[in-house]
Design a protein around this motif. Sequence first.
Motif, PDB file in Angstrom:
ATOM      1  N   ARG A  27       7.499   4.758   6.644  1.00  0.00           N
ATOM      2  CA  ARG A  27       7.667   6.014   5.936  1.00  0.00           C
ATOM      3  C   ARG A  27       6.820   7.107   6.579  1.00  0.00           C
ATOM      4  O   ARG A  27       5.685   6.843   7.021  1.00  0.00           O
ATOM      5  CB  ARG A  27       7.245   5.868   4.471  1.00  0.00           C
ATOM      6  N   ARG A  28       7.364   8.312   6.574  1.00  0.00           N
ATOM      7  CA  ARG A  28       6.573   9.463   7.005  1.00  0.00           C
ATOM      8  C   ARG A  28       5.757   9.936   5.807  1.00  0.00           C
ATOM      9  O   ARG A  28       6.304  10.273   4.764  1.00  0.00           O
ATOM     10  CB  ARG A  28       7.494  10.577   7.505  1.00  0.00           C
ATOM     11  N   MET A  29       4.434  10.008   5.937  1.00  0.00           N
ATOM     12  CA  MET A  29       3.550  10.283   4.817  1.00  0.00           C
ATOM     13  C   MET A  29       2.945  11.683   4.840  1.00  0.00           C
ATOM     14  O   MET A  29       2.266  12.073   3.896  1.00  0.00           O
ATOM     15  CB  MET A  29       2.426   9.243   4.780  1.00  0.00           C
ATOM     16  N   ALA A  30       3.160  12.443   5.907  1.00  0.00           N
ATOM     17  CA  ALA A  30       2.632  13.796   5.989  1.00  0.00           C
ATOM     18  C   ALA A  30       3.589  14.661   6.784  1.00  0.00           C
ATOM     19  O   ALA A  30       4.303  14.164   7.674  1.00  0.00           O
ATOM     20  CB  ALA A  30       1.245  13.801   6.640  1.00  0.00           C
ATOM     21  N   ALA A  31       3.612  15.951   6.481  1.00  0.00           N
ATOM     22  CA  ALA A  31       4.515  16.871   7.180  1.00  0.00           C
ATOM     23  C   ALA A  31       4.235  16.855   8.678  1.00  0.00           C
ATOM     24  O   ALA A  31       3.099  17.011   9.118  1.00  0.00           O
ATOM     25  CB  ALA A  31       4.345  18.285   6.634  1.00  0.00           C
ATOM     26  N   GLY A  32       5.283  16.631   9.459  1.00  0.00           N
ATOM     27  CA  GLY A  32       5.151  16.622  10.901  1.00  0.00           C
ATOM     28  C   GLY A  32       4.613  15.343  11.490  1.00  0.00           C
ATOM     29  O   GLY A  32       4.519  15.211  12.721  1.00  0.00           O
ATOM     30  N   ALA A  33       4.253  14.375  10.646  1.00  0.00           N
ATOM     31  CA  ALA A  33       3.687  13.120  11.145  1.00  0.00           C
ATOM     32  C   ALA A  33       4.806  12.120  11.441  1.00  0.00           C
ATOM     33  O   ALA A  33       5.901  12.188  10.888  1.00  0.00           O
ATOM     34  CB  ALA A  33       2.721  12.529  10.128  1.00  0.00           C
ATOM     35  N   ALA A  34       4.499  11.173  12.307  1.00  0.00           N
ATOM     36  CA  ALA A  34       5.440  10.095  12.602  1.00  0.00           C
ATOM     37  C   ALA A  34       5.412   9.069  11.475  1.00  0.00           C
ATOM     38  O   ALA A  34       4.401   8.910  10.782  1.00  0.00           O
ATOM     39  CB  ALA A  34       5.057   9.435  13.921  1.00  0.00           C
ATOM     40  N   PRO A  35       6.501   8.379  11.228  1.00  0.00           N
ATOM     41  CA  PRO A  35       6.489   7.315  10.213  1.00  0.00           C
ATOM     42  C   PRO A  35       5.423   6.269  10.527  1.00  0.00           C
ATOM     43  O   PRO A  35       5.095   6.014  11.686  1.00  0.00           O
ATOM     44  CB  PRO A  35       7.890   6.714  10.306  1.00  0.00           C
ATOM     45  N   ARG A  36       4.884   5.699   9.475  1.00  0.00           N
ATOM     46  CA  ARG A  36       3.900   4.633   9.666  1.00  0.00           C
ATOM     47  C   ARG A  36       4.229   3.468   8.735  1.00  0.00           C
ATOM     48  O   ARG A  36       5.025   3.587   7.800  1.00  0.00           O
ATOM     49  CB  ARG A  36       2.488   5.132   9.421  1.00  0.00           C
ATOM     50  N   ARG A  37       3.587   2.348   9.002  1.00  0.00           N
ATOM     51  CA  ARG A  37       3.858   1.117   8.276  1.00  0.00           C
ATOM     52  C   ARG A  37       3.226   1.186   6.872  1.00  0.00           C
ATOM     53  O   ARG A  37       2.039   1.490   6.719  1.00  0.00           O
ATOM     54  CB  ARG A  37       3.268  -0.059   9.055  1.00  0.00           C
ATOM     55  N   ILE A  38       4.013   0.931   5.846  1.00  0.00           N
ATOM     56  CA  ILE A  38       3.546   0.906   4.461  1.00  0.00           C
ATOM     57  C   ILE A  38       3.783  -0.500   3.904  1.00  0.00           C
ATOM     58  O   ILE A  38       4.927  -0.941   3.765  1.00  0.00           O
ATOM     59  CB  ILE A  38       4.281   1.944   3.594  1.00  0.00           C
ATOM     60  N   ASP A  39       2.714  -1.186   3.617  1.00  0.00           N
ATOM     61  CA  ASP A  39       2.790  -2.563   3.120  1.00  0.00           C
ATOM     62  C   ASP A  39       2.378  -2.584   1.645  1.00  0.00           C
ATOM     63  O   ASP A  39       1.218  -2.367   1.311  1.00  0.00           O
ATOM     64  CB  ASP A  39       1.858  -3.456   3.931  1.00  0.00           C
ATOM     65  N   PRO A  40       3.306  -2.822   0.706  1.00  0.00           N
ATOM     66  CA  PRO A  40       2.977  -2.823  -0.715  1.00  0.00           C
ATOM     67  C   PRO A  40       2.330  -4.109  -1.208  1.00  0.00           C
ATOM     68  O   PRO A  40       1.963  -4.204  -2.388  1.00  0.00           O
ATOM     69  CB  PRO A  40       4.338  -2.620  -1.378  1.00  0.00           C
ATOM     70  N   ASN A  41       2.199  -5.089  -0.354  1.00  0.00           N
ATOM     71  CA  ASN A  41       1.636  -6.371  -0.765  1.00  0.00           C
ATOM     72  C   ASN A  41       0.113  -6.294  -0.794  1.00  0.00           C
ATOM     73  O   ASN A  41      -0.506  -5.659   0.055  1.00  0.00           O
ATOM     74  CB  ASN A  41       2.081  -7.472   0.189  1.00  0.00           C
ATOM     75  N   GLY A  42      -0.473  -6.972  -1.790  1.00  0.00           N
ATOM     76  CA  GLY A  42      -1.926  -6.999  -1.879  1.00  0.00           C
ATOM     77  C   GLY A  42      -2.424  -6.764  -3.295  1.00  0.00           C
ATOM     78  O   GLY A  42      -1.653  -6.775  -4.267  1.00  0.00           O
ATOM     79  N   ALA A  43      -3.729  -6.546  -3.417  1.00  0.00           N
ATOM     80  CA  ALA A  43      -4.372  -6.389  -4.724  1.00  0.00           C
ATOM     81  C   ALA A  43      -4.155  -4.986  -5.277  1.00  0.00           C
ATOM     82  O   ALA A  43      -4.222  -4.006  -4.548  1.00  0.00           O
ATOM     83  CB  ALA A  43      -5.870  -6.674  -4.601  1.00  0.00           C
ATOM     84  N   CYS A  44      -3.891  -4.899  -6.594  1.00  0.00           N
ATOM     85  CA  CYS A  44      -3.730  -3.602  -7.250  1.00  0.00           C
ATOM     86  C   CYS A  44      -4.167  -3.737  -8.709  1.00  0.00           C
ATOM     87  O   CYS A  44      -4.534  -4.814  -9.175  1.00  0.00           O
ATOM     88  CB  CYS A  44      -2.295  -3.100  -7.150  1.00  0.00           C
ATOM     89  N   VAL A  45      -4.154  -2.624  -9.413  1.00  0.00           N
ATOM     90  CA  VAL A  45      -4.543  -2.601 -10.827  1.00  0.00           C
ATOM     91  C   VAL A  45      -3.443  -1.917 -11.621  1.00  0.00           C
ATOM     92  O   VAL A  45      -2.790  -0.986 -11.135  1.00  0.00           O
ATOM     93  CB  VAL A  45      -5.903  -1.879 -11.014  1.00  0.00           C
ATOM     94  N   THR A  46      -3.210  -2.378 -12.846  1.00  0.00           N
ATOM     95  CA  THR A  46      -2.208  -1.784 -13.726  1.00  0.00           C
ATOM     96  C   THR A  46      -2.765  -1.728 -15.144  1.00  0.00           C
ATOM     97  O   THR A  46      -3.641  -2.520 -15.513  1.00  0.00           O
ATOM     98  CB  THR A  46      -0.904  -2.605 -13.706  1.00  0.00           C
ATOM     99  N   GLY A  47      -2.283  -0.778 -15.931  1.00  0.00           N
ATOM    100  CA  GLY A  47      -2.677  -0.689 -17.335  1.00  0.00           C
ATOM    101  C   GLY A  47      -3.929   0.113 -17.590  1.00  0.00           C
ATOM    102  O   GLY A  47      -4.482   0.058 -18.691  1.00  0.00           O
ATOM    103  N   GLN A  48      -4.381   0.911 -16.628  1.00  0.00           N
ATOM    104  CA  GLN A  48      -5.584   1.716 -16.818  1.00  0.00           C
ATOM    105  C   GLN A  48      -5.252   3.037 -17.515  1.00  0.00           C
ATOM    106  O   GLN A  48      -4.117   3.496 -17.489  1.00  0.00           O
ATOM    107  CB  GLN A  48      -6.269   1.993 -15.476  1.00  0.00           C
ATOM    108  N   MET A  49      -6.276   3.658 -18.119  1.00  0.00           N
ATOM    109  CA  MET A  49      -6.123   4.930 -18.804  1.00  0.00           C
ATOM    110  C   MET A  49      -7.162   5.915 -18.281  1.00  0.00           C
ATOM    111  O   MET A  49      -8.297   5.543 -17.999  1.00  0.00           O
ATOM    112  CB  MET A  49      -6.297   4.760 -20.310  1.00  0.00           C
TER     113      MET A  49
END
Length: 317
Positions: A27-49
């Motif tokens: 995915r391209r993540m910034a204007a004018g930048a080349a696409p880069r690898r985005i890996d959604p696997n790994g540790a995360c947190v859910t349910g925070q306020m």
Amino acid sequence: MIGLRSIDSFYVGGTDLTLAGLPVAERRMAAGAAPRRIDPNGACVTGQMYVQAYRQVAPRHPLPVLLWHGGGLTGACWETTPDGRPGWLMWFLEQGFDVLVSDAVERGRAGWSRWPEIYAEPPFFRTKNEAWEAFRIGPAGSWNDDPARRIAHAPMLFPTEAMDAFARQFVPRWADREAITMAAYAALLDRVGPCIVVAHSQGGGFAFEAAQIRPEAVRAVVALEPSGGPAAVSSAATRHLVLWGDRVWGHPEWSRYRSVADAHIGRIAAAGGIVRMIDLPEEGVAGNSHMLMMDRNSDALAARVLAWLAEIGVAGA
């Protein structure tokens, strides 16, 4: 004059989990930048306020006020009314309270989680049409994309000319997240300690539940048109004030919500709790919508809340 010692923010609640087996993307993540690898696997947190805290140099009241929003909204609903008047956040600060404003789980700055890996379903979104009718601003079928052709109830205290500005506050929401959201509110109460909870709509149902599971922390609940309530009462220690606007009983959804809330308040009263119901139409105040803290008489309603808090001894006069 408000003398603030600090404005800070923090997160409470949430659960750590690990995602695996998801595809890696480019995915391209910034204007004018080349696409880069985005890996959604790994540790995360859910349910925070998310919580933002405004603390006075010399608060004039012993307990902080916690402002809890309703469904499809965020803490922004307490900050400034859609037509530009100071909201209840500023009002309580001017009265000398410390105030904490939340964005509940999955709302605003609390952030989302992936679906269907974490949330089972995608979010749903409130339309202007739905809000116009559900918030009892206009009758069924009265919405029009042209502001000049919208038909509001008469009298109407919601600033209808600011409806389009109000709609910019609407955020995605998910169904069936009550347990996770309640866990975050409980974590907030554990962190803050004794307090006053002022809650609107869906937040009112959470406030009713909070008074049952954390009665030592929730000294008073002020519920603006709560949309639910627990089925049982285990504690009647918390004082409750409930406010209702106009045209509730004539609305198919709100008449059901009120019946549930009234039944809960009745059980608290039967158990010896201190409760008060303010039905504005019964008192001759006509035209309030579901958005009581945004209506043109919002300051007058806030003053009544303060008077009740002083009467029950949890705030100064």
